[in-house]
Enzyme design. Structure first.
Site, PDB file in Angstrom:
ATOM      1  N   SER A 240     100.520 -44.118 -12.603  1.00 20.48           N
ATOM      2  CA  SER A 240     101.293 -43.305 -11.666  1.00 20.48           C
ATOM      3  C   SER A 240     101.800 -42.081 -12.393  1.00 20.48           C
ATOM      4  CB  SER A 240     102.467 -44.111 -11.118  1.00 20.48           C
ATOM      5  OG  SER A 240     103.457 -44.226 -12.120  1.00 20.48           O
ATOM      6  N   LYS A 241     102.501 -41.248 -11.644  1.00 14.49           N
ATOM      7  CA  LYS A 241     103.043 -39.994 -12.193  1.00 14.49           C
ATOM      8  C   LYS A 241     103.842 -40.216 -13.471  1.00 14.49           C
ATOM      9  CE  LYS A 241     102.867 -36.287  -9.223  1.00 14.49           C
ATOM     10  NZ  LYS A 241     102.172 -36.804  -8.032  1.00 14.49           N
TER      11      LYS A 241
END
Ligand code: GLU
Length: 474
Positions: A240-241
């Site tokens: 994820s980010k």
């Protein structure tokens, strides 16, 4: 063998990221390997979340990666009629039914039972009852009637899968506003587009039995399925980010070459069966097979991506490297033209960078005088007593050196150092700092030649002024 047709079916609700790009790439490689078709379908039925700019971005990211789809691009938002026909067919054959239960009614019947499933209250409404409800303006959803059965299929990655229909309720296929839900559009489209293999992320595995119920209800054959495992960050949590850049666009902006990124993405959960790591698109197409997709989650390793990128930069043909170089510098306001000198500079920097963007920091001093000097370098190389004298000697040498070539510069500098009873380094370190602002650069003699005689002398004069001012302040 039947012609293989696969598709990539992104929802345009965000940028194309690494996971999506991998799904697209695996589909692309599979199609190309089998001389099949790679179709693109934009799943833009969610009007609130879908955006044209995301569609555009997905298309440009795919083009950049070299994943060109075959045939027309299908937009689900343009196919409402077609989905309606499929629903009509299901209603007409009694495989689906209208459900008028309100949310409140359902909540009341569900009570606190987490395992409650829709009780089919509306499954047995008569034609008259249905019409009455409709005439009374009651809204309804459409539910698929799930028969008592066991769904079995062999996932090409995950192996034998088995789902008991008892685990499912009669799920909704059309919302009360008349819009079809994802399972219906996907099945209708995959059939209509002649999709033979659905290769997609593991997160869709639990959707597959529902879609198989729909294939059966519609009386159409289901495709083969291959669910590819998740991509995890280095901490083994879903990528994820938090783990840094995840969109293809970000990698592009960071100075990754598309060939390097596709190579890197291909190895996320797939391998050629040996220890090859650098594989161009042609080789990937030749070697790709679903059997070699691992059933285990892939771990994302940014350092490896950088390493691969540096290898691709190292192997770029001169003209491509120089084109990238010139564009980068022009975007930063340094207007340069293709020349022998630029080719030499770009080649000199090539082994020193991991991304193309780094070509700026690593090489800007060739075109602009240093804006500042490295602080540690100043303490070490500009501070000793006789630095000014040394730099002036360097300047004289550069001024008078004929021919003005590396070898001659080197011979003369070493001879000068010897005459003065100093190490050559004593003449080189402050010179490098004066010319580049930094303590690290490509070979100093080549650097001198490529900066140019007059510019070198000017920079040395600037450095001398800097040292004298500094001394004055002390
Ligand atoms: N539109 C879905 C998504 O973006 C993919 C559907 C599919 O591959 O079946 O996750």
């Amino acid at each position: 063998m039947e012609k293989i047709v696969v598709r990539f079916a992104p929802s345009p609700t965000g940028f194309l990221h690494i996971g999506g790009a991998r799904t697209a790439l695996f589909n692309y490689l599979f199609a190309r390997h089998h001389s099949g078709m790679f179709r693109l379908r934009i799943e833009d039925t969610d009007k609130n979340r879908s955006r044209q700019e995301f569609t555009d971005q997905i298309l440009s990211a795919m083009a950049w990666l070299g994943l060109k789809p075959d045939g027309e691009i299908i937009f689900q938002s343009e196919r409402t009629e077609y989905y309606r026909d499929a629903v009509e067919k299901l209603l007409a054959t009694g495989k689906a039914y209208r459900c008028f239960c309100t949310r409140e009614e359902i909540e009341a019947r569900r009570g606190t039972d987490p395992g409650w499933k829709y009780d089919r209250k509306c499954a047995s409404l008569s034609e008259d009852e249905i019409n009455e409800n409709i005439n009374a303006g009651k809204s309804f959803v459409v539910r698929l009637k799930i028969p008592e059965t066991v769904v079995q299929f062999k996932d090409m990655v995950r192996g034998d899968m088995r789902f008991d229909s008892k685990e499912f309720e009669d799920f909704i296929i059309v919302r009360s506003d008349g819009s079809p839900i994802y399972h219906l559009t996907v099945v209708a489209d995959d059939y209509d587009m002649g999709i033979t293999h659905v290769i997609r992320g593991d997160d869709h595995l639990s959707n597959t039995p529902k879609q198989i119920f729909l294939y059966r209800a519609l009386g159409i054959p289901a495709p083969e399925f291959a669910h590819i495992p998740l991509i995890l960050g280095p901490d083994k949590k879903r990528l994820s980010k938090r783990h840094g850049a995840t969109s293809v666009e970000e990698y592009r902006r960071m100075g990754f070459l598309p060939e390097a990124l596709t190579n890197f993405i291909a190895l996320l959960g797939w391998n050629p069966g040996d220890d090859r790591e650098i594989m161009g698109m042609e080789e990937l197409v030749r070697e790709f097979s679903i059997e070699r997709i691992s059933g285990n989650a892939a771990v994302f390793d940014f350092e490896k991506a950088l390493w691969l990128n540096s290898r691709y930069i190292a192997a770029l043909p001169d003209n491509e490297l120089v084109d990238i170089f010139i564009e980068l510098y022009r975007n930063k306001g340094v207007n340069i033209e293709m020349s022998e000198r630029i080719i030499r500079i770009a080649n000199l920097l090539r082994p020193r960078v991991k991304t193309t963007v780094e070509l700026w920091d690593a090489g800007v001093f060739f075109f602009k005088q240093p804006q500042a000097y490295d602080e540690k370098g100043v303490r070490k190389h500009f501070s000793p007593e006789n630095t000014v004298k040394i730099l002036e000697a360097d300047a004289d040498l550069i001024q008078s050196c004929e021919p003005f070539i590396e070898k001659e510069l080197e011979t003369r500098l070493r001879a000068m150092a010897e005459r003065e009873g100093e190490k050559a380094a004593r003449f080189i370190h402050p010179l490098r700092l004066a010319l580049t602002g930094s303590t690290a650069s490509p070979g100093i003699f080549e650097t001198i030649v490529l900066i140019g005689r007059d510019e070198c002398v000017r920079r040395i004069e600037n450095a001398v002024r800097f040292i004298q001012t500094k001394k004055g302040r002390e």
